[in-house]
Design an enzyme around this catalytic site. Sequence first.
Site, short mmCIF file in Angstrom:
data_model
loop_
_atom_site.label_atom_id
_atom_site.label_comp_id
_atom_site.label_asym_id
_atom_site.label_seq_id
_atom_site.Cartn_x
_atom_site.Cartn_y
_atom_site.Cartn_z
N ASP A 1 0.83 -1.19 0.00
CA ASP A 1 0.00 0.00 0.00
C ASP A 1 0.88 1.25 0.00
O ASP A 1 2.04 1.22 0.41
CB ASP A 1 -0.95 0.00 1.20
CG ASP A 1 -0.23 -0.03 2.54
OD1 ASP A 1 0.70 -0.85 2.70
OD2 ASP A 1 -0.59 0.76 3.43
N GLU B 1 0.03 -1.09 5.77
CA GLU B 1 1.08 -0.55 6.62
C GLU B 1 0.87 0.93 6.90
O GLU B 1 1.15 1.41 8.01
CB GLU B 1 2.45 -0.79 5.97
CG GLU B 1 3.63 -0.55 6.90
CD GLU B 1 4.10 0.89 6.94
OE1 GLU B 1 4.87 1.25 7.86
OE2 GLU B 1 3.72 1.68 6.05
#
Length: 456
Positions: A88, A152
């Site tokens: 991400d 994350e």
Amino acid sequence: MIDFLEEVYKRKDDIIADIEKLCRIPSVLDEATANEGQPFGAACKEALDAMLEIGERDGFVCENVDGYAGHIDIGDEEAAFGILGHLDVVPCNKEGWNTDPYEVTIKNGKLYGRGVADDKGPLIAGYYAAKIIHELDLPVKMKTRIIFGCNEENGSKCMKYYFAKKPYPAMGFTPDAEFPVVYGEKAGVNFQITGEIERGNIIGIYSGTRSNIVPEVCEVYIEGNYKQYKDSFHQYLATHHLKGSVEEEGNHTKLTLVGKSAHASTPEQGINATTAMCHYLITVSENKLVQFIDECFYQDHYGEKLGIAYTGLMGPLTVNLGVLNYKNGHVSMIVDMRVPHEVNDEQLTKPIQAHLDGYGLLESHELGKALYIDPQSDLVQSLHSAYVEFTGDHTHQPQAIGGGTYAKSMPNCVAFGVEFPGTDNKIHQNNEEIAIEDLLKATAIYAKAIYNLIKK
């Protein structure tokens, strides 16, 4: 003797091609498309599938863990060495990029694009490092498990879920920080501040989308004709070397101030557009929220005005007012803090609540955990030895940082690269970049470090 750097350069084009493949996917958290099998949205699922496809293409055993995370096993030994990276990315600002952020551009020996340095490029570096060891058929006692998640940047729910389903590797690292090796990470905490404050002449204030980014743009809607603000606002911008604009919006005015984004763990490297804007607004408004922000956050990255300043073995506590939404008198703001491990919850809460009480505001928070691995451990020393071998750098030693990484997700894990001392990859900023030479050198360092730890 194995020349890992030579082996990396043989695969240069393949490494770049795989990074390009991943970075084309705008894998920002998208709750609107979240569903079973894609808990963080369609784009994050697409990135996860793309990484799994890379492992399958190369003949490795791969697994998708319910869309939260996945892994690629390189080798078939029982014990595992873990490399943890994330797929991400943080959102891109609408303005400020010189290239398409989701199409990797190669220029002046660098890759430009969202994710090239945080963390798709480094993840691919770790993957190829392990792949090289495998392709050279070197004798090892552990397989390498490449683990990658999709959340994350928004709390690492992916790793919490993954490790609830899968065992921890024996040891590992995440290529999601700086060189040299990081043995300590401050605890992270987000203070959610809410309440009602009479708006006065302020119609609305909006800034920031993620608490872990210093907000670059702040927009304010204020009562009155733009002419009554035009001169004073432009003078303020010029005095403080800032950019912005004044626009007529019907019977009121829109003010826009542009600062400089940075990672929340190093807020001093940015210019917080929210606090800079409020420092102007106190000259044209009696709004209590504006006063609170100016009194408690303006030009203070270390919590001195809040009464929580502290410097420990890991360095100073840091503060970033990351998100603010103020509309119809309702306050919603998020303050990101990175806290040395010596500081407890009460030391933070009491001083902050004392300030909030004066404005009728409430807070909620949860103090995260800090990470500390013995700097003299085999893991830290072996990783650092590989770094020194390829850089000749004896000056920079193992370190502690304010950023939080996947290293906190499992025991015996640290952050290791990919940013070299003296470089700025513009992580979380416009025009994110990484030098190709740095990327390839990091891959060689990883290969050497992994092999040192898993060889028979």
